[in-house]
Design a protein around this motif. Sequence first.
Motif, short mmCIF file in Angstrom:
data_model
loop_
_atom_site.label_atom_id
_atom_site.label_comp_id
_atom_site.label_asym_id
_atom_site.label_seq_id
_atom_site.Cartn_x
_atom_site.Cartn_y
_atom_site.Cartn_z
N PRO A 1 0.80 -1.23 0.00
CA PRO A 1 0.00 0.00 0.00
C PRO A 1 0.83 1.28 0.00
N SER A 2 1.92 1.33 0.73
CA SER A 2 2.72 2.56 0.77
C SER A 2 3.42 2.81 -0.56
N ARG B 1 2.25 1.74 -3.44
CA ARG B 1 1.16 2.10 -4.35
C ARG B 1 0.81 3.59 -4.22
N ARG B 2 0.73 4.09 -2.98
CA ARG B 2 0.42 5.51 -2.77
C ARG B 2 1.51 6.39 -3.39
N THR B 3 2.75 5.99 -3.19
CA THR B 3 3.87 6.77 -3.76
C THR B 3 3.82 6.78 -5.28
N LEU B 4 3.57 5.62 -5.87
CA LEU B 4 3.49 5.54 -7.33
C LEU B 4 2.31 6.36 -7.88
N LYS B 5 1.18 6.33 -7.18
CA LYS B 5 0.03 7.13 -7.61
C LYS B 5 0.36 8.61 -7.58
N ALA B 6 1.03 9.05 -6.51
CA ALA B 6 1.40 10.46 -6.40
C ALA B 6 2.37 10.85 -7.51
N GLN B 7 3.34 9.99 -7.78
CA GLN B 7 4.31 10.27 -8.84
C GLN B 7 3.64 10.26 -10.21
N MET B 8 2.69 9.34 -10.42
CA MET B 8 1.99 9.29 -11.70
C MET B 8 1.17 10.57 -11.90
N GLN B 9 0.53 11.06 -10.84
CA GLN B 9 -0.24 12.30 -10.95
C GLN B 9 0.67 13.46 -11.33
N LYS B 10 1.87 13.50 -10.77
CA LYS B 10 2.82 14.56 -11.14
C LYS B 10 3.23 14.43 -12.61
N ALA B 11 3.41 13.20 -13.08
CA ALA B 11 3.76 12.98 -14.48
C ALA B 11 2.61 13.40 -15.40
N ILE B 12 1.37 13.13 -14.99
CA ILE B 12 0.20 13.55 -15.77
C ILE B 12 0.13 15.08 -15.83
N ASP B 13 0.37 15.72 -14.69
CA ASP B 13 0.35 17.18 -14.64
C ASP B 13 1.45 17.77 -15.53
N LEU B 14 2.63 17.17 -15.51
CA LEU B 14 3.72 17.64 -16.36
C LEU B 14 3.36 17.48 -17.83
N HIS B 15 2.79 16.35 -18.20
CA HIS B 15 2.37 16.12 -19.58
C HIS B 15 1.39 17.20 -20.01
N GLU B 16 0.44 17.54 -19.16
CA GLU B 16 -0.54 18.57 -19.48
C GLU B 16 0.12 19.93 -19.68
N LYS B 17 1.07 20.28 -18.82
CA LYS B 17 1.76 21.56 -18.95
C LYS B 17 2.54 21.63 -20.26
N ILE B 18 3.23 20.57 -20.59
CA ILE B 18 4.01 20.55 -21.84
C ILE B 18 3.08 20.64 -23.05
N ALA B 19 2.01 19.85 -23.04
CA ALA B 19 1.06 19.87 -24.16
C ALA B 19 0.45 21.26 -24.31
N ASN B 20 0.06 21.88 -23.21
CA ASN B 20 -0.51 23.23 -23.28
C ASN B 20 0.50 24.23 -23.83
N TYR B 21 1.75 24.13 -23.40
CA TYR B 21 2.81 25.01 -23.92
C TYR B 21 2.94 24.84 -25.43
N MET B 22 2.95 23.60 -25.88
CA MET B 22 3.11 23.34 -27.31
C MET B 22 1.90 23.84 -28.10
#
Length: 105
Positions: A48-49, A51-72
């Motif tokens: 569980p711990s 999994r929580r860490t991976l979920k948090a990191q995945m959300q950061k990666a999703i947010d980064l993808h969105e920022k890059i796509a919006n910039y482009m």
Amino acid sequence: MASNSMTKEMLVNATAPLDDLAIATDLLMSAKAGVRNYAVALTETATPSVRRTLKAQMQKAIDLHEKIANYMIENEMYHAYNIDEQVEHDLQKADMALELAKTKS
């Protein structure tokens, strides 16, 4: 000069945006791969711990993808909502790359 060929000066001036495009595209693809990798890792963990860490990191990666796509999108490097514009954009960049290669040889 009515031909479609570009002068060497035009090609040199065009390389800076092409470099920005290449960097942004590479970063976008890396962010997308990161999201996929986190998703796969989540399905492979039973702790569980972790999994929580991976979920948090995945959300950061999703947010980064969105920022890059919006910039482009804002800088007209990526036409996510208009395939015809994106194809035309890609063809123009490919033509510039071919012309640049010709001038180097």
